[in-house]
Motif scaffolding. Structure first.
Motif, mmCIF file in Angstrom:
data_model
loop_
_atom_site.group_PDB
_atom_site.id
_atom_site.type_symbol
_atom_site.label_atom_id
_atom_site.label_comp_id
_atom_site.label_asym_id
_atom_site.label_seq_id
_atom_site.Cartn_x
_atom_site.Cartn_y
_atom_site.Cartn_z
ATOM 1 N N PHE A 1 -14.417 -16.038 -1.491
ATOM 2 C CA PHE A 1 -15.407 -17.103 -1.288
ATOM 3 C C PHE A 1 -15.043 -18.003 -0.105
ATOM 4 O O PHE A 1 -15.913 -18.481 0.616
ATOM 5 N N LEU A 2 -13.756 -18.221 0.114
ATOM 6 C CA LEU A 2 -13.305 -19.143 1.157
ATOM 7 C C LEU A 2 -12.709 -18.423 2.371
ATOM 8 O O LEU A 2 -12.057 -19.051 3.199
ATOM 9 N N VAL A 3 -12.949 -17.120 2.484
ATOM 10 C CA VAL A 3 -12.377 -16.366 3.597
ATOM 11 C C VAL A 3 -12.876 -16.882 4.944
ATOM 12 O O VAL A 3 -12.088 -17.048 5.890
ATOM 13 N N VAL A 4 -14.165 -17.126 5.069
ATOM 14 C CA VAL A 4 -14.720 -17.524 6.365
ATOM 15 C C VAL A 4 -14.123 -18.840 6.873
ATOM 16 O O VAL A 4 -13.668 -18.901 8.026
ATOM 17 N N PRO A 5 -14.084 -19.923 6.069
ATOM 18 C CA PRO A 5 -13.430 -21.134 6.586
ATOM 19 C C PRO A 5 -11.947 -20.939 6.878
ATOM 20 O O PRO A 5 -11.414 -21.567 7.789
ATOM 21 N N VAL A 6 -11.271 -20.079 6.109
ATOM 22 C CA VAL A 6 -9.865 -19.782 6.409
ATOM 23 C C VAL A 6 -9.762 -19.112 7.773
ATOM 24 O O VAL A 6 -8.906 -19.463 8.592
ATOM 25 N N LEU A 7 -10.631 -18.139 8.043
ATOM 26 C CA LEU A 7 -10.593 -17.411 9.315
ATOM 27 C C LEU A 7 -10.799 -18.335 10.507
ATOM 28 O O LEU A 7 -10.125 -18.204 11.533
ATOM 29 N N VAL A 8 -11.742 -19.266 10.401
ATOM 30 C CA VAL A 8 -12.084 -20.092 11.564
ATOM 31 C C VAL A 8 -11.138 -21.267 11.764
ATOM 32 O O VAL A 8 -11.223 -21.956 12.788
ATOM 33 N N THR A 9 -10.244 -21.511 10.796
ATOM 34 C CA THR A 9 -9.320 -22.643 10.939
ATOM 35 C C THR A 9 -7.858 -22.232 11.059
ATOM 36 O O THR A 9 -7.068 -22.939 11.693
ATOM 37 N N ARG A 10 -7.484 -21.109 10.450
ATOM 38 C CA ARG A 10 -6.071 -20.748 10.380
ATOM 39 C C ARG A 10 -5.622 -19.805 11.493
ATOM 40 O O ARG A 10 -4.429 -19.620 11.701
ATOM 41 N N LYS A 11 -6.584 -19.142 12.151
ATOM 42 C CA LYS A 11 -6.241 -18.180 13.213
ATOM 43 C C LYS A 11 -5.304 -17.092 12.680
ATOM 44 O O LYS A 11 -4.280 -16.773 13.276
ATOM 45 N N ILE A 12 -5.667 -16.515 11.537
ATOM 46 C CA ILE A 12 -4.864 -15.450 10.940
ATOM 47 C C ILE A 12 -5.739 -14.215 10.783
ATOM 48 O O ILE A 12 -6.958 -14.254 10.967
ATOM 49 N N GLY A 13 -5.111 -13.101 10.436
ATOM 50 C CA GLY A 13 -5.831 -11.858 10.273
ATOM 51 C C GLY A 13 -6.647 -11.827 8.997
ATOM 52 O O GLY A 13 -6.475 -12.664 8.100
ATOM 53 N N PRO A 14 -7.548 -10.844 8.871
ATOM 54 C CA PRO A 14 -8.441 -10.800 7.705
ATOM 55 C C PRO A 14 -7.718 -10.603 6.385
ATOM 56 O O PRO A 14 -8.115 -11.181 5.371
#
Length: 273
Positions: free
Chosen positions: A151-164
């Motif tokens: 559910f929170l993958v997208v905000p994690v991706l755009v803020t953490r600069k980590i892989g999927p």
């Protein structure tokens, strides 16, 4: 009921964010249009060439994966742009449409990787012969677990600069903090918009029937206008859900209340489990 009330208050605050930044609705509009374009790109050639007339086979599986991947890619891309812009607004900024697109472009490689993973999971959960009984139940539960855990993958991706893969792991970890508001808030969004949509459709049908008595041209014109209204409801729902996701993520990850949200209310919503 107390938790539902807190989630409803958070949703109202999300509406206030959308009211102040209406251009956020452009992202779900483009996402929907792009998804339809992808569907047409795959469906029309397959229909006219009758590519699957002699069976599905390996070629069919490759086409199905390409379709899933393309659909997820456009959906995640514009969702990343929307969530990124919403996070900027929650931090007190004034994001533009181009800001959201820039955020999605900066994280394109991670979005591509996540789309590939989601396409693979989607095929595993939905592909193959029709399942019944216990197997169908297991697949349904697995699909629910995947939806909640990511559910929170997208905000994690755009803020953490980590892989999927790391983003999926982080999303699952944050789920432990947000599971109550996640479930109830999402259910509240679905239920609230579902009831409103049902009433809107019922009223629209009645109005079109009445207009048809005055003339078919009036009925067609009114139906077209009401259809646009129905599409607008879907756009608003998508935008509110993305803003709600951004709020859940920001507080769970940073422990601070975004601008326009009550810190005490959020602390109660995300208290220790």
């Amino acid at each position: 009921m107390e938790r539902f009330g807190r989630s409803w208050d958070l949703l109202k605050a999300c509406f206030a964010v959308l009211r102040d930044d209406k251009e956020l609705m452009l992202f779900p509009v483009l996402s929907g249009f792009s998804a339809l374009l992808v569907l047409a790109t795959f469906a029309l050639p397959l229909f006219f060439t009758q590519a699957f007339s002699h069976g599905f086979g390996l070629f069919g599986m490759l086409v199905a994966f390409a379709f899933y991947f393309s659909q997820y890619l456009v959906i995640f891309y514009f969702n990343a742009a929307l969530v990124g812009a919403a996070l900027k607004r929650l931090e007190g900024g004034d994001p533009t449409f181009s800001d959201g697109i820039a955020i999605a472009n900066d994280n394109l490689s991670a979005i591509l990787g996540y789309a590939a993973i989601a396409a693979t999971v989607g095929m595993l959960l939905r592909g193959g012969r029709r399942r019944r009984g216990l197997e169908a139940l297991v697949r349904s539960l697995a699909g629910m677990a995947w939806t909640l855990g990511t559910f929170l993958v997208v905000p994690v991706l755009v803020t953490r600069k980590i892989g999927p893969i790391d983003a999926i792991t982080e999303s699952a970890r944050l789920l432990k903090k947000t599971w109550g508001e996640n479930l109830i808030g999402s259910a509240g969004i679905w239920l609230g918009f579902g009831i409103f949509t049902f009433l809107y459709i019922a009223l629209s049908v009645a109005l079109v029937i009445l207009a048809a008595k005055a003339g078919s041209a009036l009925a067609i014109a009114l139906a077209a206008v009401l259809l646009l209204g129905l599409l607008l409801i879907g756009v608003v729902k998508s935008a509110i859900k993305a803003i709600y996701t951004a709020v859940l993520y920001r507080y769970a990850a940073e422990g601070s209340a975004p601008q326009g949200f009550d810190a005490q209310q959020l602390s109660l919503a995300f208290g220790s489990r």
